[in-house]
Motif scaffolding. Sequence first.
Motif, PDB file in Angstrom:
ATOM      1  N   VAL A  59      17.591  18.107  21.643  1.00 54.51           N
ATOM      2  CA  VAL A  59      18.337  18.577  20.488  1.00 54.51           C
ATOM      3  C   VAL A  59      19.589  19.281  21.008  1.00 54.51           C
ATOM      4  O   VAL A  59      19.510  20.157  21.872  1.00 54.51           O
ATOM      5  N   VAL A  60      20.734  18.881  20.498  1.00 50.86           N
ATOM      6  CA  VAL A  60      22.014  19.421  20.944  1.00 50.86           C
ATOM      7  C   VAL A  60      22.142  20.867  20.448  1.00 50.86           C
ATOM      8  O   VAL A  60      21.997  21.140  19.266  1.00 50.86           O
ATOM      9  N   THR A  61      22.391  21.795  21.378  1.00 50.03           N
ATOM     10  CA  THR A  61      22.596  23.199  21.004  1.00 50.03           C
ATOM     11  C   THR A  61      24.019  23.667  21.285  1.00 50.03           C
ATOM     12  O   THR A  61      24.443  24.688  20.759  1.00 50.03           O
ATOM     13  N   GLN A  62      24.736  22.916  22.131  1.00 55.75           N
ATOM     14  CA  GLN A  62      26.089  23.330  22.513  1.00 55.75           C
ATOM     15  C   GLN A  62      26.872  22.084  22.898  1.00 55.75           C
ATOM     16  O   GLN A  62      26.325  21.172  23.528  1.00 55.75           O
ATOM     17  N   LEU A  63      28.136  22.025  22.525  1.00 60.59           N
ATOM     18  CA  LEU A  63      28.999  20.901  22.887  1.00 60.59           C
ATOM     19  C   LEU A  63      29.802  21.273  24.125  1.00 60.59           C
ATOM     20  O   LEU A  63      30.440  22.332  24.161  1.00 60.59           O
ATOM     21  N   LEU A  64      29.725  20.411  25.129  1.00 61.92           N
ATOM     22  CA  LEU A  64      30.458  20.638  26.374  1.00 61.92           C
ATOM     23  C   LEU A  64      31.444  19.501  26.569  1.00 61.92           C
ATOM     24  O   LEU A  64      31.067  18.334  26.502  1.00 61.92           O
ATOM     25  N   GLY A  65      32.703  19.835  26.813  1.00 60.23           N
ATOM     26  CA  GLY A  65      33.741  18.821  26.967  1.00 60.23           C
ATOM     27  C   GLY A  65      33.925  18.342  28.386  1.00 60.23           C
ATOM     28  O   GLY A  65      34.503  17.290  28.611  1.00 60.23           O
ATOM     29  N   LYS A  66      33.424  19.096  29.354  1.00 58.97           N
ATOM     30  CA  LYS A  66      33.571  18.684  30.747  1.00 58.97           C
ATOM     31  C   LYS A  66      32.239  18.861  31.465  1.00 58.97           C
ATOM     32  O   LYS A  66      31.366  19.604  31.011  1.00 58.97           O
TER      33      LYS A  66
END
Length: 134
Positions: A59-66
């Motif tokens: 389950v996605v808890t945080q969006l990371l761009g790198k």
Amino acid sequence: MRLDTWLWSVRLYPTRSAATAACRAGHVRRNGEPTKASQRIAVGDELRLRSPGRERIVVVTQLLGKRVGAPVARTAYEDHSPEPPPQLFGAPPRRDRGAGRPTKRERRALDRLRGRDLPGAEHDEDLPEDRAGR
């Protein structure tokens, strides 16, 4: 954020192209539906990742761009995966280093152990003593 980029940045796949290939092959589902690599994901989405012999549910808890380090990457998702099934068979027996190739008799015993025994094939036990090499 793109799904394939997120899967790569949280280290669930080693490369972004591997994440894209998994999505294209249907091994990644978002909220129960097959998904494309370019779809946008949001916090709270449930992802099911299928790999040989195992299914991971995150389950996605945080969006990371790198791409980040492994300890930080683990905080970006909650892992709800079931425990992997125990191995039915232990590791195959290993020969001592320098022992050379297995003899025909040892190879046949290994084949029987691995279930590759051919029906109707002769075995050393079936041969007369002089042909069995004893």
